[in-house]
Design an enzyme around this catalytic site. Structure first.
Site, PDB file in Angstrom:
ATOM      1  N   CYS A 134       0.835  -1.207   0.000  1.00  0.00           N
ATOM      2  CA  CYS A 134       0.000   0.000   0.000  1.00  0.00           C
ATOM      3  C   CYS A 134       0.876   1.266   0.000  1.00  0.00           C
ATOM      4  O   CYS A 134       1.486   1.573  -1.016  1.00  0.00           O
ATOM      5  CB  CYS A 134      -0.995  -0.011   1.159  1.00  0.00           C
ATOM      6  SG  CYS A 134      -2.359   1.166   0.944  1.00  0.00           S
TER       7      CYS A 134
ATOM      8  N   HIS B  91      -3.744  -5.040   0.351  1.00  0.00           N
ATOM      9  CA  HIS B  91      -3.291  -5.475   1.677  1.00  0.00           C
ATOM     10  C   HIS B  91      -3.415  -6.985   1.828  1.00  0.00           C
ATOM     11  O   HIS B  91      -4.396  -7.489   2.399  1.00  0.00           O
ATOM     12  CB  HIS B  91      -4.119  -4.784   2.760  1.00  0.00           C
ATOM     13  CG  HIS B  91      -3.792  -3.348   2.952  1.00  0.00           C
ATOM     14  ND1 HIS B  91      -2.746  -2.914   3.748  1.00  0.00           N
ATOM     15  CD2 HIS B  91      -4.368  -2.228   2.450  1.00  0.00           C
ATOM     16  CE1 HIS B  91      -2.698  -1.596   3.740  1.00  0.00           C
ATOM     17  NE2 HIS B  91      -3.674  -1.153   2.950  1.00  0.00           N
TER      18      HIS B  91
ATOM     19  N   GLU C 286      -1.919  -8.709   3.890  1.00  0.00           N
ATOM     20  CA  GLU C 286      -1.783  -9.012   5.325  1.00  0.00           C
ATOM     21  C   GLU C 286      -3.072  -8.810   6.103  1.00  0.00           C
ATOM     22  O   GLU C 286      -3.217  -9.309   7.232  1.00  0.00           O
ATOM     23  CB  GLU C 286      -0.658  -8.148   5.933  1.00  0.00           C
ATOM     24  CG  GLU C 286      -1.026  -6.731   6.311  1.00  0.00           C
ATOM     25  CD  GLU C 286      -1.140  -5.741   5.149  1.00  0.00           C
ATOM     26  OE1 GLU C 286      -1.229  -4.532   5.428  1.00  0.00           O
ATOM     27  OE2 GLU C 286      -1.133  -6.178   3.983  1.00  0.00           O
TER      28      GLU C 286
END
Length: 240
Positions: free
Chosen positions: A96, A185, A187
């Protein structure tokens, strides 16, 4: 093997209590047995010195509530560090804000997305000529959580675009064999994204109608978390 997370955001109490902060979120995705992971809170001015840089195999740059096109003191210092890591051929994975700041460090341009915020689970299309192997020969797309309002507007020289979406032209890029950026993202969990939607709404950064729409869309699609985990981990560890 030793790796470092360059933390570009402050942990919220919620993420800290439930996930061990964003450092915990990233190590949960990327860390493997026998590795050592450290964190440098760069947005608070905590940077590795030249001696420390040498001990790490790779670095991960996190997201941030700050703009990658800004000129805060720590952002300028981070740009200097990234140019140094590039010159040393260190593995660097940007997520990001990290994706955007890497593009800027390499000579690209970052700014506000003309299409506005992108929040939710989005289909990412891989470029057919992508020179990256994920054992996904029969798959052209993966779903990924997004939460951003900035984007890479102009690519740096000699950068290879790996993926795009119908919202963002540069969802993923690679520079030589040691730098890779992912706009979304991998994660995040849906739970983290729900928390962030509430925070953005509370800070009047998005409207209630947009927040409701984003929440509704999240119920319909799940991100391909395991595939993204493998992709990011294999890149960072030099397996692809």
């Amino acid at each position: 093997m030793r790796f470092a997370v360059l933390l570009c955001a402050d942990d919220t109490d919620y993420v800290k209590d439930k996930y061990g902060g964003y450092f915990g979120v990233f190590t949960r995705m990327l860390a493997e047995e026998g590795e050592v992971w450290d964190m440098f809170h760069v947005s608070c001015g905590h940077f590795p010195d030249d001696e420390q840089i040498g001990v790490y195999e790779g670095f991960v740059i996190t997201g941030s509530c700050k703009d990658a096109h800004g000129n805060d003191g720590w952002i300028c210092e981070l740009l200097t560090l990234l140019n140094k890591l590039d010159s040393m051929n260190k593995k660097v994975l940007g997520i990001c804000f990290g994706h955007q700041i890497l593009a800027r460090a390499l000579g690209g341009k970052v700014g506000r997305a003309t299409s506005g915020w992108d929040i939710g689970v989005r289909t990412i299309n891989f470029v057919s000529s992508t020179k990256i192997s994920l054992s996904l020969d029969t798959l052209a797309t993966l779903s990924l959580i997004e939460c951003h309002r900035d984007e890479v507007q102009e690519l740096p020289p000699k950068v290879e675009v790996l993926a795009w979406s119908n919202k963002t032209r540069v969802e993923m890029f690679k520079y030589r064999d040691h730098i890779m950026g992912v706009q979304g993202h991998p994660e995040y969990t849906k739970d983290i994204l729900m928390h962030l939607i509430d925070r953005l709404l509370h800070r009047n950064l998005i409207k209630e109608s947009y927040a409701m729409e984003a929440r509704a869309k999240m119920d319909k699609t799940d991100p391909d978390k395991e595939a993204w985990k493998k992709l990011c981990t294999d890149f960072l560890k030099g397996r692809i």
